[in-house]
Every structure is written in structure tokens, then in C-alpha cells.
Design a protein around this motif. Structure first.
Motif, PDB file in Angstrom:
ATOM      1  N   LYS A  32     -12.708  -0.290  -4.213  1.00 11.70           N
ATOM      2  CA  LYS A  32     -13.257   0.943  -3.968  1.00 11.70           C
ATOM      3  C   LYS A  32     -13.473   1.373  -2.327  1.00 11.70           C
ATOM      4  O   LYS A  32     -13.251   2.487  -2.182  1.00 11.70           O
ATOM      5  CB  LYS A  32     -14.960   0.552  -4.680  1.00 11.70           C
ATOM      6  N   PHE A  33     -13.537   0.165  -1.670  1.00  9.83           N
ATOM      7  CA  PHE A  33     -13.670   0.581  -0.420  1.00  9.83           C
ATOM      8  C   PHE A  33     -12.492   1.141   0.345  1.00  9.83           C
ATOM      9  O   PHE A  33     -12.513   1.936   1.041  1.00  9.83           O
ATOM     10  CB  PHE A  33     -14.046  -0.707   0.521  1.00  9.83           C
ATOM     11  N   LEU A  34     -11.278   0.382  -0.137  1.00  8.92           N
ATOM     12  CA  LEU A  34     -10.181   0.967   0.271  1.00  8.92           C
ATOM     13  C   LEU A  34      -9.549   2.356   0.023  1.00  8.92           C
ATOM     14  O   LEU A  34      -9.182   3.050   0.701  1.00  8.92           O
ATOM     15  CB  LEU A  34      -8.937   0.051  -0.086  1.00  8.92           C
ATOM     16  N   TYR A  39      -8.897   8.165   1.576  1.00  7.12           N
ATOM     17  CA  TYR A  39      -9.377   9.638   1.599  1.00  7.12           C
ATOM     18  C   TYR A  39      -9.618   9.981   2.907  1.00  7.12           C
ATOM     19  O   TYR A  39      -9.332  11.051   3.406  1.00  7.12           O
ATOM     20  CB  TYR A  39     -10.300   9.636   0.425  1.00  7.12           C
ATOM     21  N   GLN A  40     -10.726   9.207   3.544  1.00 10.25           N
ATOM     22  CA  GLN A  40     -11.017   9.516   4.647  1.00 10.25           C
ATOM     23  C   GLN A  40      -9.980   9.584   5.836  1.00 10.25           C
ATOM     24  O   GLN A  40     -10.022  10.709   6.715  1.00 10.25           O
ATOM     25  CB  GLN A  40     -12.175   8.608   5.346  1.00 10.25           C
ATOM     26  N   ILE A  41      -8.806   8.811   5.733  1.00  8.25           N
ATOM     27  CA  ILE A  41      -7.851   8.832   6.618  1.00  8.25           C
ATOM     28  C   ILE A  41      -6.806   9.922   6.403  1.00  8.25           C
ATOM     29  O   ILE A  41      -6.296  10.779   7.410  1.00  8.25           O
ATOM     30  CB  ILE A  41      -7.176   7.484   6.768  1.00  8.25           C
ATOM     31  N   THR A  42      -6.472  10.202   5.188  1.00  3.10           N
ATOM     32  CA  THR A  42      -5.592  10.954   4.930  1.00  3.10           C
ATOM     33  C   THR A  42      -6.077  12.513   4.208  1.00  3.10           C
ATOM     34  O   THR A  42      -5.083  13.316   4.172  1.00  3.10           O
ATOM     35  CB  THR A  42      -4.578  10.598   3.660  1.00  3.10           C
ATOM     36  N   ASN A 168      -1.081   3.905   5.211  1.00  2.00           N
ATOM     37  CA  ASN A 168      -0.764   5.607   5.352  1.00  2.00           C
ATOM     38  C   ASN A 168       0.600   5.694   5.925  1.00  2.00           C
ATOM     39  O   ASN A 168       1.313   6.402   5.721  1.00  2.00           O
ATOM     40  CB  ASN A 168      -1.843   6.045   6.107  1.00  2.00           C
ATOM     41  N   HIS A 169       0.944   4.651   6.878  1.00  2.00           N
ATOM     42  CA  HIS A 169       1.962   4.699   7.683  1.00  2.00           C
ATOM     43  C   HIS A 169       3.285   4.475   6.809  1.00  2.00           C
ATOM     44  O   HIS A 169       4.253   5.170   6.964  1.00  2.00           O
ATOM     45  CB  HIS A 169       2.153   3.607   8.941  1.00  2.00           C
ATOM     46  N   VAL A 170       3.051   3.451   5.876  1.00  8.80           N
ATOM     47  CA  VAL A 170       4.267   3.248   4.988  1.00  8.80           C
ATOM     48  C   VAL A 170       4.459   4.573   4.053  1.00  8.80           C
ATOM     49  O   VAL A 170       5.563   5.177   3.722  1.00  8.80           O
ATOM     50  CB  VAL A 170       4.117   2.065   4.082  1.00  8.80           C
ATOM     51  N   LEU A 171       3.324   5.156   3.501  1.00  5.19           N
ATOM     52  CA  LEU A 171       3.557   6.258   2.365  1.00  5.19           C
ATOM     53  C   LEU A 171       4.086   7.263   2.978  1.00  5.19           C
ATOM     54  O   LEU A 171       4.775   8.121   2.513  1.00  5.19           O
ATOM     55  CB  LEU A 171       1.863   6.596   2.259  1.00  5.19           C
ATOM     56  N   HIS A 172       4.003   7.639   4.494  1.00  4.63           N
ATOM     57  CA  HIS A 172       4.511   8.790   5.231  1.00  4.63           C
ATOM     58  C   HIS A 172       5.646   8.570   5.966  1.00  4.63           C
ATOM     59  O   HIS A 172       6.470   9.400   6.512  1.00  4.63           O
ATOM     60  CB  HIS A 172       3.504   9.481   6.016  1.00  4.63           C
ATOM     61  N   ALA A 173       6.296   7.297   5.857  1.00  2.00           N
ATOM     62  CA  ALA A 173       7.306   6.838   6.549  1.00  2.00           C
ATOM     63  C   ALA A 173       8.677   7.528   5.748  1.00  2.00           C
ATOM     64  O   ALA A 173       8.516   7.654   4.587  1.00  2.00           O
ATOM     65  CB  ALA A 173       7.785   5.334   6.723  1.00  2.00           C
TER      66      ALA A 173
END
Length: 277
Positions: A32-34, A39-42, A168-173
Motif C-alpha cells: 500500500k505504501f509503495l 503515484y506521488q513520484i510518477t 521509477n528509474h528502472v521503469l523509465h530506463a
């Protein structure tokens, strides 16, 4: 490997037992926290799929861009899961896809101290994300059962934020091999060796690491340290050769002793750095 942005969170059901006071289980809260942080970051909603041992399918691992594994003795006893994770890591390494621009696609999550290396030898070089406290006076580990308060804010939540940014870094790499990408091209002048510390300085080290990365520095070691003294000595020297500067935080905790040494990992890093030219 799938090009979507779906994340697998693999765990043992025993590690999601209800916490005291009727609080939902550790894994449920972590999920839940992750999800909220992502969402807050991306400002996107990448799916984080919960997968317990009864739902696990090794072939399905190819469908996920990122894999999070909550590694505990309970999960280690699930041989099908462990074999599947290790084989998937081996396959990604053979394809030069395990590391995405400096960050591993498989995240080793520890809710309490546990050494997963003997169970996952293909992943032994990957850093762990430690979501627990260690009492610097007694050395006793403390698993989080309360997720709010000063201790949680300094340790659990800071580590969770770091993990969310790494995911997020991995997802957008981009699809690059390990020797390519922005991380790989950071020059030696902006590479820093930030030595591993005793348990009493872990939070301070994490703060410094976060600030260095935020300002565009590469921080080493970007892999787990060997548990054997000669291999550790060699790896520290290799990393120092790639750096312009090394930072060593010294606290009261002496740190653990690798096999074959009377010195702790903290002392070995200090000694190697002082001799390094």
C-alpha cells in the motif's frame, strides 16, 4: 522481457500475517505504501501485483519490468519460488538486462536480517533494501510493526522513498546493455566511494548517498560486498580505482568481520583506502 511497467511483489503468505492490534500484515502495508509513493513520484499508477507462493509461476516473470522479492526464511523454503527467481536472474544476466542504467531490475527486500545469498547465488551481487532497525547497543534487530513515528520516518520511510525512486528509474530506463546509459557514462570525477558502515551510521550514510545521487554523482559500491576478506579487499580496490573521492563514516559499531579476517568490513575499507594511490 515485457516493455510495460508492471511490478511483481513476491512474498510468502506467512510474512503477511496480521500484526499486533489488528494491523494489516507487513507485506500488505508495504504494498500500500509503495503504491502510494509510486503515484506521488510518477503521477502514474504502475501496477504492483502481489504474488504469494501459491500464485507464483516462473515463466510469468518475463511479464514484469521490475521484480520485488521479500526475502525471508519462509520464502527461502519455497524451492519453486527460489529456483524461479534465481534462474530468472541468470537469464537476465546472460542477456545483459539485469541492470537497467545502474539499477537492478530485481530488488531484494529484507523485513528483518537474513542472508539470501546461499539461496540466490545469481543475485548475490545485488544490494539489499533493509526495512528494519538494529539496536546499535545490543545488536538486536527490530522488525517494524508500527509504520509511523520518528524511528519509522528516519528508517523505513526513507528507505521506501529511495526504493520508489530506484523502481521509477528502472521503469523509465531505455533498453540498454549494462555498459551503456547515463549511469555508465558518469565520469570518474563525479564518482564517490561511500564506505559501508556499522549499524549505527546506516541512516546517516543513506542521507549522504541520497544527496550525492541528487547532485548527479555515481555512488559506489553499487553491489553487495563480498563476505570473504580477500574478495572484499580486491573489490574495494577496484571500486576505489573508479572514484575521485572516498567517504568513510565511523561510529561506535565495529561492523561484521568477513571470513578470513580479524578486521571488520569498516576497518578493511578504511585500510584499503588509506593505502590507495
Amino acid at each position: 522481457m515485457s516493455t510495460n511497467r508492471t511490478i511483481a511483489l513476491i512474498y510468502s503468505e506467512k510474512d503477511d500475517a496480521q500484526i499486533e492490534g489488528g494491523v494489516k500484515g507487513w507485506v500488505t502495508n508495504f504494498h500500500k505504501f509503495l503504491s502510494t509513493l509510486m503515484y506521488q513520484i510518477t503521477r502514474e499508477n504502475p501496477e504492483i501485483k502481489l504474488i504469494n507462493e501459491s500464485e507464483f509461476s516462473a515463466p510469468d516473470l518475463d511479464n514484469y519490468s521490475v521484480i520485488l522479492a521479500v526475502l525471508t526464511p519462509n520464502l527461502a523454503r519455497e524451492k519453486v519460488v527460489i529456483k524461479g527467481l534465481d534462474s530468472h536472474g541468470k537469464k537476465l544476466k546472460s542477456q545483459n538486462k539485469l541492470i537497467a542504467d545502474g539499477v537492478a531490475r530485481i530488488f531484494k527486500v529484507l523485513k528483518r536480517p537474513f542472508d539470501p545469498d546461499e539461496h540466490l547465488p545469481e543475485l548475490e551481487d545485488l544490494l539489499t533494501y533493509d526495512f528494519y532497525l538494529v539496536d546499535p547497543l545490543t545488536g538486536d534487530p527490530q522488525e517494524f510493526t508500527r509504520f509511523f513515528g520518528s524511528d519509522a520516518e528516519r528508517s523505513y520511510w526513507m528507505k521506501l522513498v529511495d526504493m520508489a525512486y530506484d523502481i521509477n528509474h528502472v521503469l523509465h530506463a531505455k533498453e540498454l546493455s549494462e555498459g551503456e546509459g547515463a549511469y555508465a557514462t558518469i565520469p570518474r570525477e563525479k564518482t564517490v566511494y561511500l564506505a559501508s558502515t556499522g549499524v549505527d551510521m546506516v541512516i546517516q550514510r543513506d542521507i549522504i548517498k541520497r544527496e550525492l545521487i541528487r547532485h548527479g554523482y555515481k555512488v559506489l559500491p553499487d553491489h553487495s560486498l563480498p563476505k570473504e576478506a580477500k574478495a572484499l579487499d580486491r573489490m574495494v580496490r577496484d571500486d576505489l580505482d573508479r572514484c575521485r573521492l572516498s567517504i568513510h563514516l565511523v561510529g561506535e559499531d565495529y561492523g561484521y568481520k568477513p571470513r578470513g579476517s580479524e578486521l571488520s568490513v569498516v576497518d578493511i575499507q578504511n585500510r584499503v583506502a588509506s593505502d590507495h594511490t
